[in-house]
Design a protein around this motif. Sequence first.
Motif, PDB file in Angstrom:
ATOM      1  N   ASN A 218     -14.643  -8.810 -39.527  1.00  0.00           N
ATOM      2  CA  ASN A 218     -15.923  -8.825 -39.767  1.00  0.00           C
ATOM      3  C   ASN A 218     -15.834  -8.109 -41.330  1.00  0.00           C
ATOM      4  OD1 ASN A 218     -17.119  -9.388 -37.640  1.00  0.00           O
ATOM      5  ND2 ASN A 218     -16.848  -7.415 -36.702  1.00  0.00           N
ATOM      6  N   HIS A 219     -14.767  -7.374 -41.750  1.00  0.00           N
ATOM      7  CA  HIS A 219     -14.536  -7.022 -43.116  1.00  0.00           C
ATOM      8  C   HIS A 219     -14.344  -8.095 -44.166  1.00  0.00           C
ATOM      9  CE1 HIS A 219     -13.429  -4.382 -46.486  1.00  0.00           C
ATOM     10  NE2 HIS A 219     -12.221  -5.203 -46.476  1.00  0.00           N
ATOM     11  N   LEU A 220     -13.582  -8.876 -43.572  1.00  0.00           N
ATOM     12  CA  LEU A 220     -13.216 -10.238 -44.436  1.00  0.00           C
ATOM     13  C   LEU A 220     -14.354 -11.250 -44.742  1.00  0.00           C
ATOM     14  CD1 LEU A 220      -9.607 -11.321 -43.260  1.00  0.00           C
ATOM     15  CD2 LEU A 220     -10.241  -9.784 -45.553  1.00  0.00           C
ATOM     16  N   LYS A 221     -15.311 -11.356 -43.581  1.00  0.00           N
ATOM     17  CA  LYS A 221     -16.550 -11.891 -43.613  1.00  0.00           C
ATOM     18  C   LYS A 221     -17.379 -11.361 -44.640  1.00  0.00           C
ATOM     19  CE  LYS A 221     -18.900 -12.422 -39.742  1.00  0.00           C
ATOM     20  NZ  LYS A 221     -19.443 -12.739 -38.544  1.00  0.00           N
ATOM     21  N   ARG A 222     -17.635 -10.128 -44.562  1.00  0.00           N
ATOM     22  CA  ARG A 222     -18.529  -9.502 -45.235  1.00  0.00           C
ATOM     23  C   ARG A 222     -18.165  -9.503 -46.946  1.00  0.00           C
ATOM     24  NH1 ARG A 222     -18.335  -5.265 -41.656  1.00  0.00           N
ATOM     25  NH2 ARG A 222     -17.066  -4.119 -42.916  1.00  0.00           N
ATOM     26  N   ARG A 223     -17.110  -9.598 -47.145  1.00  0.00           N
ATOM     27  CA  ARG A 223     -16.398  -9.733 -48.499  1.00  0.00           C
ATOM     28  C   ARG A 223     -16.675 -11.440 -49.054  1.00  0.00           C
ATOM     29  NH1 ARG A 223     -12.224  -6.445 -51.263  1.00  0.00           N
ATOM     30  NH2 ARG A 223     -13.465  -4.443 -51.121  1.00  0.00           N
ATOM     31  N   GLY A 224     -16.978 -12.011 -47.987  1.00  0.00           N
ATOM     32  CA  GLY A 224     -17.062 -13.543 -48.475  1.00  0.00           C
ATOM     33  C   GLY A 224     -15.823 -14.399 -48.330  1.00  0.00           C
ATOM     34  N   TRP A 225     -14.687 -13.753 -47.704  1.00  0.00           N
ATOM     35  CA  TRP A 225     -13.376 -14.158 -48.031  1.00  0.00           C
ATOM     36  C   TRP A 225     -13.231 -15.460 -46.585  1.00  0.00           C
ATOM     37  CZ3 TRP A 225      -9.805  -9.585 -48.820  1.00  0.00           C
ATOM     38  CH2 TRP A 225     -10.005  -8.981 -50.274  1.00  0.00           C
TER      39      TRP A 225
END
Length: 67
Positions: free
Chosen positions: A48-55
């Motif tokens: 979820n963190h990587l998805k929020r950052r657009g990675w």
Amino acid sequence: MKKMLPEVFKGYDKPAERLAVHQRIYFSDGTYKGTQYIPTALGNAVYNHLKRRGWLAPQSTTGAKEG
């Protein structure tokens, strides 16, 4: 990412299992079908963190190719 995990989880034999546990899946006749990876709470948080950052791009839930 998998190559970076040993540095993050030093001393842990299988660092990828900190993010997901694997489960072997079999057909009803007993033959091997494949492996299912089930995210841990930490794995979900990292995803979820990587998805929020657009990675990471959001995954399709239908399995169909987009576009």
